[in-house]
Enzyme design. Structure first.
Site, PDB file in Angstrom:
ATOM      1  N   THR A   1     -24.313  22.124  41.647  1.00 42.96           N
ATOM      2  CA  THR A   1     -25.309  21.595  40.709  1.00 42.96           C
ATOM      3  C   THR A   1     -24.666  21.039  39.444  1.00 42.96           C
ATOM      4  OG1 THR A   1     -26.971  23.147  41.537  1.00 42.96           O
ATOM      5  CG2 THR A   1     -27.350  22.163  39.365  1.00 42.96           C
TER       6      THR A   1
ATOM      7  N   ASN B   1     -15.285  17.598  47.480  1.00 44.53           N
ATOM      8  CA  ASN B   1     -15.892  18.919  47.665  1.00 44.53           C
ATOM      9  C   ASN B   1     -15.327  19.515  48.954  1.00 44.53           C
ATOM     10  OD1 ASN B   1     -18.283  20.636  46.500  1.00 44.53           O
ATOM     11  ND2 ASN B   1     -18.465  20.787  48.716  1.00 44.53           N
ATOM     12  N   ARG B   2     -15.206  20.831  48.983  1.00 49.19           N
ATOM     13  CA  ARG B   2     -14.643  21.485  50.162  1.00 49.19           C
ATOM     14  C   ARG B   2     -15.410  21.119  51.422  1.00 49.19           C
ATOM     15  NH1 ARG B   2     -14.610  27.905  50.030  1.00 49.19           N
ATOM     16  NH2 ARG B   2     -16.846  27.423  49.980  1.00 49.19           N
TER      17      ARG B   2
ATOM     18  N   ASN C   1     -17.203  28.526  34.096  1.00 45.10           N
ATOM     19  CA  ASN C   1     -17.466  29.639  33.183  1.00 45.10           C
ATOM     20  C   ASN C   1     -16.370  30.693  33.307  1.00 45.10           C
ATOM     21  OD1 ASN C   1     -19.515  29.551  31.333  1.00 45.10           O
ATOM     22  ND2 ASN C   1     -21.102  30.257  32.720  1.00 45.10           N
TER      23      ASN C   1
ATOM     24  N   SER D   1     -21.573  23.697  28.093  1.00 50.47           N
ATOM     25  CA  SER D   1     -22.868  24.366  27.968  1.00 50.47           C
ATOM     26  C   SER D   1     -24.007  23.362  27.993  1.00 50.47           C
ATOM     27  CB  SER D   1     -22.945  25.171  26.663  1.00 50.47           C
ATOM     28  OG  SER D   1     -24.209  25.787  26.542  1.00 50.47           O
TER      29      SER D   1
ATOM     30  N   LYS E   1     -17.102  29.476  24.291  1.00 48.75           N
ATOM     31  CA  LYS E   1     -18.231  29.366  25.219  1.00 48.75           C
ATOM     32  C   LYS E   1     -18.779  30.752  25.568  1.00 48.75           C
ATOM     33  CE  LYS E   1     -20.938  27.499  28.408  1.00 48.75           C
ATOM     34  NZ  LYS E   1     -21.249  28.584  29.348  1.00 48.75           N
TER      35      LYS E   1
ATOM     36  N   GLU F   1     -26.683  33.380  23.222  1.00 53.28           N
ATOM     37  CA  GLU F   1     -27.792  32.939  24.071  1.00 53.28           C
ATOM     38  C   GLU F   1     -28.571  34.136  24.621  1.00 53.28           C
ATOM     39  OE1 GLU F   1     -27.886  31.198  28.562  1.00 53.28           O
ATOM     40  OE2 GLU F   1     -26.678  30.063  27.128  1.00 53.28           O
TER      41      GLU F   1
ATOM     42  N   ARG G   1     -31.031  43.599  29.558  1.00 54.36           N
ATOM     43  CA  ARG G   1     -31.004  42.993  30.895  1.00 54.36           C
ATOM     44  C   ARG G   1     -30.644  44.033  31.955  1.00 54.36           C
ATOM     45  NH1 ARG G   1     -29.278  36.652  31.198  1.00 54.36           N
ATOM     46  NH2 ARG G   1     -30.186  36.012  29.204  1.00 54.36           N
TER      47      ARG G   1
END
Length: 466
Positions: free
Chosen positions: A13, A33-34, A104, A128, A183, A190, A288
């Site tokens: 994505t 892409n693989r 990330n 981000s 980040k 966030e 969370r």
């Protein structure tokens, strides 16, 4: 024949969105892409951007399609997948080629890779903004040598979001893992910002008995003022949405179990290593984790009864409480970044970080303009002591105290807002209670202490008693 100015590996994505953004800004890009089918499907659906997209079936073909010295962006899952991809590229690239890890990543991994003596140049880059940001303008935080950043800066600044003054939200943060560290802290903030908004939403829903549309109207009004931000904006949209299956308010059909990918947890862990107090972020991570324990929470309600009771609060008080909580949270985050700058020798530019966060990223907010100005005026000063924010806090803290005290008294869970208030009260207390802790430590472990009166005696009398 080499045609692309840059390459990209990983068309998930985020990778696909970033590749289209690069192509749209006029830079021919080679992609791989693989799964070969994914690569060709991406190229086939690129529409008018297809002439700038070069789909390749192998890594060798990808490398050959890029004009040397090459630059290749990795958009693959953090961790072992990145190491495997670096190993696969090693025999194909030269010492002047550049690989950019834009996932990330844990900044410790980026530091390790930077120090490993890779046979090519290497940058770590925080991106981000989610899929929408990647496609139309993210916030970009680079980490690595300045010369390597300068090579790709024309692309990165072109694809980045623009602040209201037209400045691109892309910059080099510092060496090695600096970009991924910034980040990471961004993601911790966030978590906290989202948690505080959720707590205020809960007070309106459960304490004040407001329907979702009424809550949406309040969020929308707040988004026109000091709290103007992406998260408040989407909170208004989320609470206004209706479930297409039942017609109910969309939030009312969503299970209250929040997912996480780990970056908020990394922030909390790293804060402990840096001795950086970030209680609002830590409370958000805890919340969370508790939300995931659905069976235990249901058992708790069955045993102890439903907790939240009615409240007599005004929306204006909630707005001021959220303003105060937001400032306190960001102040903690910037203090943590300053601590990391000193620990790792990165010379992180706090005003620049605030400016990069002004657009494109999830925590983008009008307030960051004033934060950038305050940090530029005195980067070493805690943000809560900057005149602009000190005045805001003075006006907002009474509301935060009212909201937290009434909410807790009625049984509402407010971990992030309460943690922010407790931190503020500690920060405004010149003489706290740690003297008792020092006395206890000296009693059981002879750890010693400092005296207020300057007498040269660092131990209490308890050790001298028979």
């Amino acid at each position: 024949m080499a045609q692309a100015q840059i390459g990209l590996i990983g068309l998930g994505t985020m990778g696909a969105a970033l590749a289209l953004n690069i192509a749209e800004k006029g830079f021919p890009i080679a992609v791989w892409n693989r799964t070969t089918e994914v690569t060709h499907r991406f190229a086939e659906t690129a529409g008018e951007l297809a002439p700038r997209v070069i789909a390749t079936d192998t890594l060798e073909a990808l490398v050959q399609a890029i004009t040397p010295p090459r630059a290749i962006i990795l958009m693959v899952p953090a961790g072992e997948a990145v190491d495997a991809q670096l190993d696969a590229l090693a025999p194909l690239l030269g010492p002047d080629d550049l690989v950019i890890d834009a996932g990330n990543a844990d900044f410790h991994d980026t530091n390790r890779r930077d120090e490993a003596g890779l046979p090519f140049r290497f940058l770590g880059m925080g991106v981000s903004g989610g899929e929408e940001g990647a496609r139309h303008g993210p916030a970009i935080m680079g980490g690595g040598e300045a010369a390597d950043w300068d090579r790709v800066a024309p692309v990165m600044t072109a694809i980045a979001a623009r602040a209201d003054d037209g400045t691109p939200c892309a910059a080099r943060m510092g060496d090695a893992g600096a970009g991924h560290f910034v980040k990471m802290v961004h993601n911790g903030i966030e978590y906290a910002d989202m948690q505080m908004i959720a707590e205020v939403y809960g007070l309106m829903r459960d304490g004040m008995g407001l329907e979702a549309q009424a809550i949406s109207d309040i969020f929308a009004r707040w988004n026109e003022g000091t709290l103007s931000s992406y998260l408040i904006e989407i909170s208004a949209k989320v609470t206004a949405a209706r479930d297409p299956h039942t017609g109910a308010a969309m939030p009312d059909v969503i299970l209250d179990r929040a997912g996480q990918k780990g970056t908020g947890r990394w922030t909390a862990i790293e804060a402990q290593h840096l001795s950086a107090p970030i209680p609002v972020i830590e409370a958000a991570v805890m919340a969370r984790n508790v939300s995931a324990r659905l069976d235990e929470r249901q058992a708790g309600q069955a045993r102890f009864g439903a907790a939240p009771g009615p409240l007599s609060l005004e929306a204006d008080a909630l707005e001021q409480a959220l303003i105060a909580g937001k400032i306190l949270c960001y102040a903690q985050g910037f203090t943590m970044i300053a601590g990391a700058s000193e620990r790792f020798g990165w010379t992180l530019d706090l005003p620049q970080i605030a400016r990069v966060w002004r657009a494109g990223c999830i925590i983008r907010s009008t307030m960051l303009n004033d934060m950038a100005d305050a940090l530029a005026d005195d980067p070493a000063r805690n943000l809560i002591m900057a005149p602009f924010f000190a005045d805001l806090i003075e006006r907002a803290i009474p509301a935060l105290r009212q909201v937290v005290s009434q909410g807790i008294a009625a049984g509402h869970a407010l971990p992030a807002l309460a943690s922010g208030l407790m931190w503020f009260d500690m920060m405004r207390t010149a003489r706290g209670t740690a003297n008792m802790i020092q006395a206890q430590r000296d009693f059981f472990g002879a750890h010693g202490f400092q005296r207020l009166d300057g007498i040269d005696d660092s131990h209490g009398p308890w050790g001298r008693q028979a």
